[in-house]
Design a protein around this motif. Structure first.
Motif, PDB file in Angstrom:
ATOM      1  N   THR A   1       0.828  -1.193   0.000  1.00 25.39           N
ATOM      2  CA  THR A   1       0.000   0.000   0.000  1.00 25.39           C
ATOM      3  C   THR A   1       0.871   1.255   0.000  1.00 25.39           C
ATOM      4  O   THR A   1       1.953   1.278   0.590  1.00 25.39           O
ATOM      5  CB  THR A   1      -0.953   0.003   1.205  1.00 25.39           C
ATOM      6  N   ALA A   2       0.401   2.297  -0.687  1.00 28.04           N
ATOM      7  CA  ALA A   2       1.201   3.520  -0.813  1.00 28.04           C
ATOM      8  C   ALA A   2       0.301   4.710  -1.101  1.00 28.04           C
ATOM      9  O   ALA A   2      -0.839   4.554  -1.559  1.00 28.04           O
ATOM     10  CB  ALA A   2       2.231   3.369  -1.919  1.00 28.04           C
ATOM     11  N   LEU A   3       0.839   5.898  -0.858  1.00 30.02           N
ATOM     12  CA  LEU A   3       0.135   7.124  -1.234  1.00 30.02           C
ATOM     13  C   LEU A   3       0.138   7.283  -2.752  1.00 30.02           C
ATOM     14  O   LEU A   3      -0.889   7.546  -3.367  1.00 30.02           O
ATOM     15  CB  LEU A   3       0.794   8.328  -0.556  1.00 30.02           C
ATOM     16  N   VAL A   4       1.308   7.118  -3.379  1.00 31.33           N
ATOM     17  CA  VAL A   4       1.409   7.158  -4.848  1.00 31.33           C
ATOM     18  C   VAL A   4       1.894   5.787  -5.306  1.00 31.33           C
ATOM     19  O   VAL A   4       2.977   5.339  -4.917  1.00 31.33           O
ATOM     20  CB  VAL A   4       2.373   8.253  -5.327  1.00 31.33           C
TER      21      VAL A   4
ATOM     22  N   LYS B   1       3.241   3.236   2.294  1.00 34.68           N
ATOM     23  CA  LYS B   1       4.485   3.879   1.903  1.00 34.68           C
ATOM     24  C   LYS B   1       4.177   5.226   1.259  1.00 34.68           C
ATOM     25  O   LYS B   1       3.024   5.512   0.925  1.00 34.68           O
ATOM     26  CB  LYS B   1       5.236   2.980   0.921  1.00 34.68           C
ATOM     27  N   GLY B   2       5.207   6.037   1.044  1.00 34.95           N
ATOM     28  CA  GLY B   2       5.009   7.286   0.315  1.00 34.95           C
ATOM     29  C   GLY B   2       4.834   7.015  -1.175  1.00 34.95           C
ATOM     30  O   GLY B   2       3.854   7.433  -1.798  1.00 34.95           O
ATOM     31  N   ILE B   3       5.794   6.297  -1.763  1.00 36.36           N
ATOM     32  CA  ILE B   3       5.770   5.936  -3.191  1.00 36.36           C
ATOM     33  C   ILE B   3       6.077   4.452  -3.303  1.00 36.36           C
ATOM     34  O   ILE B   3       7.022   3.960  -2.663  1.00 36.36           O
ATOM     35  CB  ILE B   3       6.825   6.740  -3.988  1.00 36.36           C
ATOM     36  N   TYR B   4       5.306   3.733  -4.121  1.00 37.99           N
ATOM     37  CA  TYR B   4       5.641   2.355  -4.459  1.00 37.99           C
ATOM     38  C   TYR B   4       5.409   2.157  -5.951  1.00 37.99           C
ATOM     39  O   TYR B   4       4.280   2.209  -6.435  1.00 37.99           O
ATOM     40  CB  TYR B   4       4.798   1.348  -3.678  1.00 37.99           C
TER      41      TYR B   4
END
Length: 489
Positions: free
Chosen positions: A101-104, A155-158
């Motif tokens: 899972t991530a924000l972006v 996460k922030g970016i994945y």
């Protein structure tokens, strides 16, 4: 390294970026007030730009609240100065049922980028507490570790299996888990980014997993877990053709780390002109505990200040089904390091644990396994300054055969330079290695040491040239134990 391939791919990315259409976020109803949840409208914008053949999605001054968004091929997010992409604090606004899972998020996307002088703020502490609340109420089932959620923290970016990726200029801060992960990506360029992520536990600053053709430059990374971390999760893949230049790292774990998970391995790395400071564990940690192959690694021009350990090389056997890995052709040169007597990350929001005591300050280490030597290591133009002052009434390891044989191999242990507690040397401890070169290596202890500067145990061919040992008193400089052959010049 296939530099031509990287240059051509990045040129293509720039070419498509120049002629791509510009879209302002506001035309999609995306609000910059910091309170309106924009997930749906941002995703609509990305989808439309992708369907129209690509372009730039511009965010100007403001706070843009969102949950998970998925970046798609030929879409380039530009966060202009003053623009902040803000993560929702509601855990259900993220894709928490996906493995990462991530924000972006992006998967199988080509020609994508996030650039500009703006910020991605994950609000990670609040997000983690939101998740923890749901776990405690029994709504989400999660295996808590030290009363902290082990899974579903975004996460922030994945980015997974993406090609021609650029991340530049932006600041990424305060994520709930690893800040950014690039997994099996090709032609990845990261330049002039700032990572400030000490909001929660397990906040790796940058994870590059089984990627190919990577250029990381001119970046500052400050994180509560490993700062710059290379991983290999797939036994059929490798991290290869990677260059890291002109970066600064600080961590409450390790500064620049290969691993811990190392199934496929790492090949053809250049890590040049970097700095590590205020870091709890190792400045450089290269390790293969999970069967991976490590070869052709160059580390050049590294400055290390107030860091728990300078250099740690380790072969282990944590997962027996994967067999034992290998490490070959490692060159570490032009390094200056200062190791403190006190905890180097004291005072940071998430410090490394006080563990593996009693022990005095640990030496730099090169440790293989019986029958699995670390081979062809060159250490050239190295200076390490230690505090000295080890107290053998507090912790003791002698150099008699029984003492040295008593050091456990620990093949299945999580690899850390401090795992053996007290070691018999204060400068370097080398065990199970072959074809080792020390050239112009200076080891300094500021106070008296009861241990010798260097201990070799089962080292099959070591060449020492222009060595310098500086310490008070008349202690031992070098001690060699069984199966060790040394040529001193």
């Amino acid at each position: 390294m296939k530099l031509k391939s990287i240059i051509l791919s990045l040129a293509l990315l720039c070419f498509t970026g120049v002629f791509a259409k510009d879209y302002n976020a506001s035309i999609f109803g995306i609000k910059s007030n910091g309170t309106t949840l924009n997930t749906t409208s941002i995703q609509k914008a990305i989808d439309l730009i992708h369907e129209e053949g690509g372009g730039h999605l511009n965010f100007y001054v403001g706070r843009y609240l969102t949950g998970t968004i998925e970046l798609k091929s030929d879409v380039h997010i530009i966060l202009h100065e003053g623009a902040i992409l803000v993560g929702s604090t509601n855990i259900y606004d993220y894709n928490i049922e996906t493995p990462n899972t991530a924000l972006v998020y992006a998967k199988n996307a080509d020609n994508i980028s996030i650039t500009g002088l703006g910020v991605i703020d994950g609000q990670g502490r609040d997000v983690a507490y939101s998740l923890l609340d749901q776990v405690h109420k029994g709504i989400i089932n999660d295996q808590l570790k030290y009363d902290r959620p082990a899974n579903r923290r975004p996460k922030g970016i994945y980015f997974r299996e993406c090609r021609n990726v650029e991340i530049s200029g932006i600041t990424i801060k305060n994520t709930a888990e690893w800040v950014q992960v690039y997994d099996q990506c090709e032609n990845l360029k990261i330049d002039k980014i700032t990572v400030d992520s000490k909001a929660f536990w397990n906040n790796d600053g940058l994870d590059i997993v089984d990627c190919k053709d990577v250029l990381l430059t001119n970046s500052f990374i400050d994180s509560s877990d490993d700062a710059i971390c290379f991983k290999s999760h797939d036994a059929t893949k490798m991290c290869e053709n990677v260059e890291v230049r002109n970066c600064v790292a600080r961590s409450s774990a390790s500064g620049i780390k290969f691993g811990t998970v190392t199934r496929g391995g790492y090949k053809n790395f250049k890590i040049i002109n970097n700095k590590v400071y205020d870091t709890y564990r190792s400045a450089i940690a290269i390790q293969t505990p999970d069967g991976g192959v490590i070869e052709n690694i160059l580390i050049d021009s590294l400055n290390v200040y107030n860091t728990g350990n300078a250099i740690f090389l380790r072969i282990g056997e944590r997962w027996a089904k994967n067999g034992v890995g290998s490490m070959n052709n490692i060159t570490i040169q032009n390094v200056y390091a200062e190791i403190p007597a006190t905890k180097p990350d004291a005072g940071y929001p998430y410090e490394g644990p006080i563990e593996d005591l009693p022990r005095n300050i640990s030496p730099a280490s090169i440790v293989g396994l019986p029958g699995h030597d670390i081979t062809n290591v060159t250490l050239r133009n190295i200076e390490i300054v230690y505090p000295g002052g080890s107290n053998k009434t507090y912790a003791y390891r002698g150099i008699k055969p029984a003492d040295l044989d008593g050091i456990p191999e620990m093949p299945d242990r999580y690899p850390e330079y401090s795992q053996w507690k007290e070691l018999p040397a204060w400068g370097f401890y080398v065990r199970h290695a072959k074809n080792l070169t020390f050239e112009n290596v200076t080891l300094t202890a500021k106070e008296k040491e009861y241990r010798p500067a260097i201990v070799f145990d089962d080292v099959k061919g070591a060449t020492l040239k222009d060595m310098e040992y500086n310490f008070p008193g008349s202690g031992k400089k070098l001690f060699k134990y069984k199966s060790t052959e040394i040529i001193q010049k």
